[in-house]
Design an enzyme around this catalytic site. Structure first.
Site, PDB file in Angstrom:
ATOM      1  N   SER A  56       7.074  -3.574  -2.613  1.00 48.31           N
ATOM      2  CA  SER A  56       7.047  -4.603  -1.574  1.00 48.31           C
ATOM      3  C   SER A  56       6.996  -6.017  -2.131  1.00 48.31           C
ATOM      4  O   SER A  56       7.208  -6.984  -1.401  1.00 48.31           O
ATOM      5  CB  SER A  56       5.854  -4.388  -0.632  1.00 48.31           C
ATOM      6  OG  SER A  56       4.631  -4.611  -1.308  1.00 48.31           O
ATOM      7  N   LYS A  94      -0.099  -8.854  -1.323  1.00 51.26           N
ATOM      8  CA  LYS A  94       0.851  -9.611  -0.521  1.00 51.26           C
ATOM      9  C   LYS A  94       0.612 -11.112  -0.708  1.00 51.26           C
ATOM     10  O   LYS A  94      -0.402 -11.542  -1.276  1.00 51.26           O
ATOM     11  CB  LYS A  94       0.702  -9.275   0.969  1.00 51.26           C
ATOM     12  CG  LYS A  94       1.072  -7.844   1.354  1.00 51.26           C
ATOM     13  CD  LYS A  94       2.552  -7.581   1.258  1.00 51.26           C
ATOM     14  CE  LYS A  94       2.917  -6.181   1.752  1.00 51.26           C
ATOM     15  NZ  LYS A  94       2.440  -5.119   0.861  1.00 51.26           N
TER      16      LYS A  94
END
Length: 204
Positions: free
Chosen positions: A122, A160
């Site tokens: 990701s 993230k």
């Protein structure tokens, strides 16, 4: 013929210098013992304490395996490797038998640090790949745009980019090839920031 204590300590210093020069971080207590023929870790510690008292080596008492030669800063430190991080993988705060990872001391500043093994893709557009180690400074807030480790709904840990939009705290992925990852995740009242990623360590 038995060696004198001075001969053993000379061998330890020589081994420390050789190991630091060849791989960039110091040997473990066990490695030192094997190299100089000391079966007891306590015996190795005794010689290290004497070498430190004589000013030949320096040890950081706050960090594991932080040994350097006199007048040289520690080249490596060990930090706990707590868990894997990625969608569906928990961030483990405490475990009984913690594995550690040796990293260059230059990567670590003040504060408490830990490492997490990255799982998934990701964050590949940020240069963070599956199998990398995220070096994390433990803290519960970060600036907009910084990369963090966070939990969402107390259910999973993720790495993230932090985004602050009004009163909302969002987490953004960095993978243009997967449109499903482009939708930001919101940290709810049951989620929290665990730390800021300060470096990515990769074994080549």
């Amino acid at each position: 013929m038995p060696r004198t204590n001075d001969e053993v300590r000379t061998a330890i210093v020589s081994f420390l210098k050789e190991t630091l020069e060849t791989r960039g971080y110091p040997p473990s207590i066990r490695e030192i013992g094997v190299h100089v023929g000391l079966a007891s870790p306590a015996s190795v510690q005794h010689h290290l304490r004497r070498l430190e008292a004589d000013g030949l080596i320096h040890r950081d008492p706050t960090r594991s395996r932080a040994i350097s030669l006199a007048n040289e800063p520690p080249r490596a430190v060990e930090i706990p490797l707590l868990a894997e991080v990625g969608a569906g993988y928990s961030v483990v705060a405490e475990v009984d038998d913690v594995e550690t990872i040796a990293i260059p001391a230059s990567l670590v500043g003040s504060g408490d640090h830990f490492a997490l093994r990255v799982r998934g893709d990701s964050m590949i557009d940020a240069g963070i790949f599956h199998g990398d180690y995220a070096v994390v400074r433990q803290q519960h807030d970060a600036n907009d745009g910084e990369i963090v480790i966070a939990t969402v709904d107390d259910q999973f840990g993720t790495i993230k980019v932090l985004r602050k939009v009004g009163h909302r705290i969002l987490l953004e992925a960095r993978n243009r090839r997967d449109p499903n990852l482009r939708v930001p995740i919101e940290i709810t009242h049951r989620g929290s920031i665990q730390g800021k990623v300060i470096a990515i360590w990769r074994n080549l």
